[in-house]
Design an enzyme around this catalytic site. Sequence first.
Site, mmCIF file in Angstrom:
data_model
loop_
_atom_site.group_PDB
_atom_site.id
_atom_site.type_symbol
_atom_site.label_atom_id
_atom_site.label_comp_id
_atom_site.label_asym_id
_atom_site.label_seq_id
_atom_site.Cartn_x
_atom_site.Cartn_y
_atom_site.Cartn_z
ATOM 1 N N ASP A 76 0.811 -1.222 0.000
ATOM 2 C CA ASP A 76 0.000 0.000 0.000
ATOM 3 C C ASP A 76 0.839 1.264 0.000
ATOM 4 O O ASP A 76 0.433 2.291 0.536
ATOM 5 C CB ASP A 76 -0.972 0.026 1.204
ATOM 6 C CG ASP A 76 -1.841 -1.203 1.237
ATOM 7 O OD1 ASP A 76 -2.332 -1.580 0.171
ATOM 8 O OD2 ASP A 76 -2.005 -1.800 2.314
ATOM 9 N N HIS B 127 -4.776 -1.924 -6.257
ATOM 10 C CA HIS B 127 -4.197 -0.627 -6.584
ATOM 11 C C HIS B 127 -5.313 0.369 -6.840
ATOM 12 O O HIS B 127 -6.164 0.146 -7.687
ATOM 13 C CB HIS B 127 -3.307 -0.759 -7.815
ATOM 14 C CG HIS B 127 -2.045 -1.515 -7.536
ATOM 15 N ND1 HIS B 127 -1.330 -2.148 -8.505
ATOM 16 C CD2 HIS B 127 -1.371 -1.707 -6.385
ATOM 17 C CE1 HIS B 127 -0.266 -2.724 -7.957
ATOM 18 N NE2 HIS B 127 -0.278 -2.480 -6.666
HETATM 19 P P1 IMP Z 1 -2.435 -12.725 2.220
HETATM 20 O O1 IMP Z 1 -1.502 -12.159 1.186
HETATM 21 O O2 IMP Z 1 -3.873 -12.482 1.887
HETATM 22 O O3 IMP Z 1 -2.130 -14.141 2.555
HETATM 23 O O4 IMP Z 1 -2.173 -11.900 3.581
HETATM 24 C C1 IMP Z 1 -0.981 -11.999 4.313
HETATM 25 C C2 IMP Z 1 -0.556 -10.654 4.878
HETATM 26 O O5 IMP Z 1 -0.178 -9.796 3.812
HETATM 27 C C3 IMP Z 1 -1.670 -9.910 5.624
HETATM 28 O O6 IMP Z 1 -1.078 -9.143 6.665
HETATM 29 C C4 IMP Z 1 -2.227 -8.973 4.563
HETATM 30 O O7 IMP Z 1 -2.856 -7.867 5.138
HETATM 31 C C5 IMP Z 1 -0.951 -8.600 3.859
HETATM 32 N N1 IMP Z 1 -1.147 -8.169 2.476
HETATM 33 C C6 IMP Z 1 -1.309 -8.949 1.387
HETATM 34 N N2 IMP Z 1 -1.425 -8.187 0.286
HETATM 35 C C7 IMP Z 1 -1.319 -6.911 0.676
HETATM 36 C C8 IMP Z 1 -1.315 -5.664 -0.030
HETATM 37 O O8 IMP Z 1 -1.428 -5.580 -1.252
HETATM 38 N N3 IMP Z 1 -1.181 -4.549 0.752
HETATM 39 C C9 IMP Z 1 -0.999 -4.624 2.078
HETATM 40 N N4 IMP Z 1 -0.990 -5.754 2.770
HETATM 41 C C10 IMP Z 1 -1.152 -6.894 2.072
HETATM 42 MG MG MG Z 2 -2.847 -2.057 -1.920
#
Ligand code: IMP
Ligand code: MG
Length: 431
Positions: free
Chosen positions: A13, A41
């Site tokens: 992010d 995004h």
């Molecule tokens: P997952 O990728 O859904 O397995 O989540 C694992 C960790 O990565 C969690 O803390 C999510 O919040 C974080 N996360 C995954 N993708 C993003 C993203 O695009 N932005 C911020 N955090 C992310």
């Molecule tokens: Mg994002």
Amino acid sequence: MKTVAVVGTQWGDEGKGKIVDLLAADADIVVRFQGGNNAAHTLVVGGEKFILRLVPAGALHEGKVCVIGNGTVVDPIALIEELDKLHGHGCLTSDGTFKLAAGAHMVMPYHRAIDRAREARLGGRAIGTTGFGIGPAYEDKMARCGLRFADLADFKSFSEKLARNLAEKNLYLKAVLKAKPVSVEGLTEQMKTVRRRLTPYLCDTAAYLDEAIAKGRRVLFEGAHGTMLDIDHGTYPFVTSSSCLASAVFAGAGLAPGTLEAVLGISKAYTTRVGGGPFPTEIKGRLGDRLRTEGGEFGSATGRPRRIGWFDAVLTRQAARLNGVWGLAVTKLDILTGIDPLKICVAYEIKGRRCDRVPPGDLVTHKIKPIYEELPGWREDTSQARALGDLPANARRYLRRLSELSGVEIAMVGVGAAREATIVLNNPFLN
Ligand code: IMP
Ligand code: MG
């Protein structure tokens, strides 16, 4: 330079989408190489807000080719919905402007069900995943039982594999996770639609990209998530299930090491993270709430409030090293207007000792006290600035310090959500 990657230097992010969208104007091809629709995004173009989850942020520029590489995991239903929305806006309508790696793995409804049921069972110890099935899909890829888009060609054998997988997953869902099973008939029917809709886009994207680069096309690689969410170098286990570093371009797009000419690291002027896990510079209370509201810090994928913190130079130094960052794009500087003083974390204190560098594993296991440096803030509106000279002196000083501490030159500064609200000091494609 003709091949450029954009990567996040924090926990995701950072505003990569906006920077990718801006750079896409000078690129011919934009490529996703890891992650799935856990990424989101948010782009603001012509006053309109777009959220892209799987399709690269080049989609909003006419005539660019968007590629989803083999290193991603793709929820086919989510992809169809996203493509339909984009087509409705007149984007990616010309033939050959969207390509999907035949070797990319599919995220299935049972992956989502497993992800959610596991998180629910973990309760207070949950990772805080997005719940989109990303981890379970990468698990199956590594366990060699994943389903790839290429498998759709022989639908009979695909359905058999799907049924075998599902039988095992349903046992696990019911007996271990105490969750609802997924119907095999419904899923097989859905996959027929997926086959019909997505087969036209399938291609050997690695060979396509190799040829394009040989012809001198400009290629932009769009990283998802951030360095601290990297499966190897992030704050494990509070990470995502893919490699989020620039080096993942080679495996995830199928290109040779050395293909990449520049890596642009993206960093917010402060720090945020969603989900659980360590966050040394976290700001709780009123100031955190204020930054969350002013910065619109709610997940674009899940709507969850993001945790807020001061800029952490220990992390950006680490990210600069791991990614070989050529230049830093600092986003959302405008959100810090009116906050005085501003703090920057320059090092950590662990067991009474000062540490300038911390293995991310130790971030999880040690009690860490950030060591801050304070800088004076500014009150002037920065959102109209289009050159460094338009910024208040204290904002310039703050940026200078971020650059010194991270060990990277600043290439861009974001001062608002719109594509135009950016100070471009050094565009890698024009370098
Ligand atoms: P997952 O990728 O859904 O397995 O989540 C694992 C960790 O990565 C969690 O803390 C999510 O919040 C974080 N996360 C995954 N993708 C993003 C993203 O695009 N932005 C911020 N955090 C992310
Ligand atoms: Mg994002």
